[in-house]
Design an enzyme around this catalytic site. Structure first.
Site, PDB file in Angstrom:
ATOM      1  N   ASP A  31       0.955  -1.019   0.692  1.00  0.00           N
ATOM      2  CA  ASP A  31      -0.011   0.102  -0.267  1.00  0.00           C
ATOM      3  C   ASP A  31       0.879   1.286   0.234  1.00  0.00           C
ATOM      4  O   ASP A  31       0.423   2.147   1.228  1.00  0.00           O
ATOM      5  CB  ASP A  31      -1.213  -0.022   1.343  1.00  0.00           C
ATOM      6  N   GLU A 206     -11.386   0.115  -4.477  1.00  0.00           N
ATOM      7  CA  GLU A 206     -11.206   1.269  -3.393  1.00  0.00           C
ATOM      8  C   GLU A 206      -9.149   1.284  -4.059  1.00  0.00           C
ATOM      9  O   GLU A 206      -9.680   1.375  -4.878  1.00  0.00           O
ATOM     10  CB  GLU A 206     -10.218  -0.064  -2.516  1.00  0.00           C
TER      11      GLU A 206
END
Ligand code: FUB
Length: 319
Positions: A31, A206
């Site tokens: 991430d 997302e």
């Protein structure tokens, strides 16, 4: 036979020596969210620590810096779930932004109060330096599940991405399945208006990320599952957004890919994770590693499909 093995070993060693992806190989990183500050790129990442065959085990966030996009300095875990008294687990995706000399680290993590704030929420930590020390800026979550009642799943409020517009207004984007956005106050730690939903994104999963180039706003995001990266463009941060299709195919050996996009010294970069590292245990969707490849805008404002490589920034950028 012996000759074949020698040749294979040589090829492997050569490939390793010339591979800059993933950029970190001694810990798992996920991430990525990158910023440029005073000639240095900082990449803030999640930290996968799951045992083999186990799902996410993420308890803190890491930071790496570079001045050439090739050599990286590790700054260690500099923020953890335990730094937020209201949180209990899951150091999911995060994003650091600088404003007025302070660094704001927006994180998604699991709220301890399951009765009123079911599941994941978003908090913010602050520091005077890009490498910390950071501390919880509010003492409470900024976004909780009861503020976004549309989604029925407990991980709807994840993956914050902050964008400061040209007029200085900070905006927070986030979400899973539904993509939300809200204006922030100049102090960065309070909402300054209603929470709204981004319309017009095809197949949003997302990981929203905003960047701007030549007055055109880009919202890239993970789409589908296993995830690819899609993007949309708009004439303003408030839309209307037009879907532009796929930006990147799925990442090797990982169901998620989670991108960030930055410009550094007149070159654009696409920073993401895959599951390619095979030690210290097996890389996959829960043991991920950050990679970097070049990103090229076309003159008409579209972006060329990302080519995911093992060489990464060891390759020269195209002229
Ligand atoms: O790392 C945990 C979650 O996986 C992130 O919040 C998502 O973006 C996905 O990468």
């Amino acid at each position: 036979m012996k000759k074949t093995i020698t040749l294979l070993a040589f090829t492997f060693a050569t490939a390793l020596a010339s591979a800059s992806n993933p950029i970190v190989t001694d810990v798992f990183t996920a991430d990525p969210a990158a910023i440029v500050h005073e000639g240095t790129v900082y990449i803030y990442t999640g930290h996968d620590e799951a045992e083999p065959n186990k799902h996410y085990a993420m308890k803190d966030w890491l930071c790496f810096s570079s001045q050439d996009m090739k050599t990286w300095t590790a700054h260690g875990p500099i923020l953890a779930v335990k730094d937020f008294a209201w949180a209990k687990s899951d150091a999911y995706a995060a994003h650091v932004t600088e404003k007025d000399g302070k660094f704001y680290w927006f994180v998604s993590t699991r709220h301890a109060d399951d009765q009123n704030h079911r599941g994941m929420g978003i908090g913010v930590a602050v520091s005077d330096s890009p490498t910390g020390p950071f501390e919880d800026a509010r003492g409470s979550a900024l976004i909780t599940s009861d503020m976004t009642p549309k989604g029925e799943h407990s991980w709807e409020d994840i993956d914050p991405a902050v964008f400061i517009d040209k007029d200085g207004t900070p905006w927070l984007f986030w979400g899973n399945v539904n993509c939300y956005y809200v204006k922030l106050k100049p102090n960065m730690i309070e909402l300054d208006g209603p929470i709204m939903e981004v319309e017009g994104l095809e197949n949003f999963t997302e990981a929203p990320w905003i960047h701007e180039k030549n007055g055109l706003y880009y919202l890239s995001y993970a789409s589908g599952f296993p995830e690819k990266i899609s993007y949309a463009t708009a004439p303003s941060i408030e839309g209307p957004w037009t879907s532009r299709g796929l930006l990147a195919e799925g990442a090797f050996n990982s169901n998620t890919i989670h991108q960030s996009i930055i410009e550094f010294e007149e070159q654009w970069y696409f920073i993401y994770h895959n599951g390619s590292i095979q030690h210290p245990n097996t890389g996959d969707s829960y043991r991920r590693s950050v990679c970097i490849d070049y990103l090229y805008h076309n003159p008409d404002g579209t972006i060329q499909s990302i080519v995911q490589t093992t060489e990464g920034t060891d390759l020269p950028p195209r002229q």
